[in-house]
Write a protein that holds these residues in place. Structure first.
Motif, PDB file in Angstrom:
ATOM      1  N   ILE A 250      22.343  45.932  46.253  1.00 34.92           N
ATOM      2  CA  ILE A 250      21.857  45.118  45.234  1.00 34.92           C
ATOM      3  C   ILE A 250      22.988  44.552  44.480  1.00 34.92           C
ATOM      4  N   ARG A 251      24.073  45.028  44.209  1.00 38.94           N
ATOM      5  CA  ARG A 251      25.267  44.324  43.857  1.00 38.94           C
ATOM      6  C   ARG A 251      25.523  43.111  44.709  1.00 38.94           C
ATOM      7  N   THR A 252      25.786  43.227  45.824  1.00 39.65           N
ATOM      8  CA  THR A 252      25.881  42.027  46.580  1.00 39.65           C
ATOM      9  C   THR A 252      25.153  40.737  46.585  1.00 39.65           C
ATOM     10  N   ARG A 253      23.688  41.112  46.679  1.00 46.12           N
ATOM     11  CA  ARG A 253      22.679  40.300  46.611  1.00 46.12           C
ATOM     12  C   ARG A 253      22.713  39.702  45.285  1.00 46.12           C
ATOM     13  N   LYS A 254      22.855  40.304  44.198  1.00 45.13           N
ATOM     14  CA  LYS A 254      22.846  39.776  42.954  1.00 45.13           C
ATOM     15  C   LYS A 254      24.168  39.021  42.747  1.00 45.13           C
ATOM     16  N   SER A 255      25.279  39.166  43.231  1.00 43.66           N
ATOM     17  CA  SER A 255      26.356  38.260  43.104  1.00 43.66           C
ATOM     18  C   SER A 255      26.049  37.077  43.948  1.00 43.66           C
ATOM     19  N   VAL A 256      25.444  37.012  45.121  1.00 48.65           N
ATOM     20  CA  VAL A 256      25.074  35.870  45.767  1.00 48.65           C
ATOM     21  C   VAL A 256      24.105  34.797  45.118  1.00 48.65           C
ATOM     22  N   VAL A 257      23.055  35.743  44.589  1.00 48.35           N
ATOM     23  CA  VAL A 257      21.930  34.827  43.801  1.00 48.35           C
ATOM     24  C   VAL A 257      22.812  34.317  42.547  1.00 48.35           C
ATOM     25  N   ASP A 258      23.435  35.092  41.899  1.00 48.65           N
ATOM     26  CA  ASP A 258      23.952  34.440  40.748  1.00 48.65           C
ATOM     27  C   ASP A 258      24.858  33.073  41.078  1.00 48.65           C
TER      28      ASP A 258
ATOM     29  N   ALA B 140      30.556  33.607  45.330  1.00 50.79           N
ATOM     30  CA  ALA B 140      30.129  35.137  44.815  1.00 50.79           C
ATOM     31  C   ALA B 140      31.325  36.008  45.395  1.00 50.79           C
ATOM     32  N   ASP B 141      32.201  35.603  45.867  1.00 50.92           N
ATOM     33  CA  ASP B 141      33.468  36.426  46.323  1.00 50.92           C
ATOM     34  C   ASP B 141      32.999  37.237  47.317  1.00 50.92           C
ATOM     35  N   VAL B 142      32.405  36.855  48.254  1.00 52.21           N
ATOM     36  CA  VAL B 142      31.912  37.801  49.644  1.00 52.21           C
ATOM     37  C   VAL B 142      32.128  36.924  50.817  1.00 52.21           C
TER      38      VAL B 142
ATOM     39  N   THR C  16      28.931  38.784  55.397  1.00 51.82           N
ATOM     40  CA  THR C  16      28.253  39.997  54.513  1.00 51.82           C
ATOM     41  C   THR C  16      27.116  38.747  53.762  1.00 51.82           C
ATOM     42  N   PHE C  17      27.300  37.435  53.868  1.00 54.14           N
ATOM     43  CA  PHE C  17      26.231  36.688  53.618  1.00 54.14           C
ATOM     44  C   PHE C  17      24.987  36.568  54.683  1.00 54.14           C
ATOM     45  N   TYR C  18      25.563  36.234  55.712  1.00 54.42           N
ATOM     46  CA  TYR C  18      24.601  36.376  56.844  1.00 54.42           C
ATOM     47  C   TYR C  18      23.975  37.763  57.176  1.00 54.42           C
ATOM     48  N   HIS C  19      24.621  38.714  56.688  1.00 54.75           N
ATOM     49  CA  HIS C  19      23.968  40.092  56.896  1.00 54.75           C
ATOM     50  C   HIS C  19      22.733  40.139  55.990  1.00 54.75           C
ATOM     51  N   HIS C  20      22.842  39.658  54.903  1.00 50.44           N
ATOM     52  CA  HIS C  20      21.603  39.631  53.960  1.00 50.44           C
ATOM     53  C   HIS C  20      20.481  38.406  54.169  1.00 50.44           C
ATOM     54  N   PHE C  21      20.973  37.481  54.464  1.00 56.76           N
ATOM     55  CA  PHE C  21      20.221  36.085  54.439  1.00 56.76           C
ATOM     56  C   PHE C  21      20.605  35.515  55.340  1.00 56.76           C
ATOM     57  N   LYS C  22      19.200  34.931  56.276  1.00 56.07           N
ATOM     58  CA  LYS C  22      19.396  33.988  57.573  1.00 56.07           C
ATOM     59  C   LYS C  22      20.171  32.697  57.495  1.00 56.07           C
TER      60      LYS C  22
ATOM     61  N   LYS D 217      20.854  29.345  54.122  1.00 54.34           N
ATOM     62  CA  LYS D 217      20.734  29.235  52.400  1.00 54.34           C
ATOM     63  C   LYS D 217      19.398  28.871  52.321  1.00 54.34           C
ATOM     64  N   GLN D 218      18.527  28.351  52.876  1.00 54.80           N
ATOM     65  CA  GLN D 218      17.106  28.331  52.470  1.00 54.80           C
ATOM     66  C   GLN D 218      16.520  29.954  52.126  1.00 54.80           C
ATOM     67  N   ALA D 219      16.780  30.800  53.002  1.00 51.78           N
ATOM     68  CA  ALA D 219      16.457  32.267  53.037  1.00 51.78           C
ATOM     69  C   ALA D 219      16.746  32.673  51.590  1.00 51.78           C
ATOM     70  N   LEU D 220      18.214  32.334  51.235  1.00 52.92           N
ATOM     71  CA  LEU D 220      18.605  32.898  49.900  1.00 52.92           C
ATOM     72  C   LEU D 220      17.629  32.055  48.776  1.00 52.92           C
ATOM     73  N   LEU D 221      17.533  31.008  48.905  1.00 59.61           N
ATOM     74  CA  LEU D 221      16.709  30.153  48.017  1.00 59.61           C
ATOM     75  C   LEU D 221      15.313  30.798  47.530  1.00 59.61           C
ATOM     76  N   ASN D 222      14.842  30.951  48.971  1.00 57.79           N
ATOM     77  CA  ASN D 222      13.294  31.687  48.849  1.00 57.79           C
ATOM     78  C   ASN D 222      13.326  32.921  48.302  1.00 57.79           C
ATOM     79  N   TYR D 223      14.518  33.699  48.518  1.00 54.81           N
ATOM     80  CA  TYR D 223      14.663  35.185  48.129  1.00 54.81           C
ATOM     81  C   TYR D 223      15.114  35.014  46.422  1.00 54.81           C
ATOM     82  N   THR D 224      15.558  34.061  46.254  1.00 56.28           N
ATOM     83  CA  THR D 224      15.938  33.897  44.632  1.00 56.28           C
ATOM     84  C   THR D 224      14.717  33.538  43.765  1.00 56.28           C
ATOM     85  N   LEU D 225      13.925  32.467  44.349  1.00 55.35           N
ATOM     86  CA  LEU D 225      12.666  32.085  43.473  1.00 55.35           C
ATOM     87  C   LEU D 225      11.744  33.468  43.696  1.00 55.35           C
TER      88      LEU D 225
END
Length: 184
Positions: free
Chosen positions: A13-21, A44-46, A50-56, A58-66
């Motif tokens: 949760i903390r990692t994803r929040k950091s990446v979203v922020d 995000a300081d990751v 780690t990023f690719y472990h959580h998100f496929k 940048k578009q996947a991150l954007l979709n998740y964020t929205l």
């Protein structure tokens, strides 16, 4: 190991929040096309793994964020609702107005690019959430009529929110007026 514990793990949760922020902060500075995964991971300081472990990507991150962090805000009024009510409509209308205010203020450079996607996502989810409530209040009507009434409500809600955002004065009165008109 199941997927559920992983999603509630505080580290995840903390990692994803950091990446979203990080993404939201970068989107306030530049256009999304100019933001790289490297920019996001540095902010995000990751590390990239780690990023690719959580998100496929940048578009996947954007979709998740929205979907998970921004649009979800519009559905919070349903948490306490057990039937169709003025309070439910008012809460959703206020949430849509506030979401758009937030996005335009924090993601100015990218807001117009995502407006249609955001609108479609919100409307689609609102139709699913309002449909059972509309069925409760219109149980003697056909399913087609109930669906039509739900689309009308959701379209009116969204259009009202956009119109209210353009008003510089009397927002709270306009929200109240629109709510009263929508529940008729």
């Amino acid at each position: 190991m199941g997927r559920e514990p992983m999603q509630t793990d505080p580290r995840i949760i903390r990692t994803r929040k950091s990446v979203v922020d990080a993404l939201l902060a970068l989107m306030s500075e530049r256009e999304i096309e100019k933001i790289t995964v490297k920019d996001i991971t540095e902010k995000a300081d990751v590390n990239r793994a780690t990023f690719y472990h959580h998100f496929k990507d940048k578009q996947a991150l954007l979709n998740y964020t929205l979907e998970e962090h921004l649009i979800r805000y519009c559905f919070e009024p349903f948490n306490d609702a057990d039937s169709f009510s003025r309070e439910l409509v008012l809460g959703v209308l206020e949430a849509i107005v506030e979401l758009h205010d937030y996005l335009e203020g924090h993601c100015q450079l990218n807001f117009q690019k995502f407006l249609l996607d955001i609108e479609q996502e919100i409307k689609s989810a609102l139709i699913k959430r309002f449909l059972p409530f509309v069925k409760q209040t219109a149980n003697h009507f056909s399913d087609d009529y109930t669906l039509l009434e739900t689309y009308k409500l959701v379209g009116g809600l969204y259009s009202s929110a956009i119109a209210i955002r353009k008003a510089s004065h009397y927002r709270s009165q306009l929200i109240s007026y629109a709510t009263d008109q929508l529940i008729k």
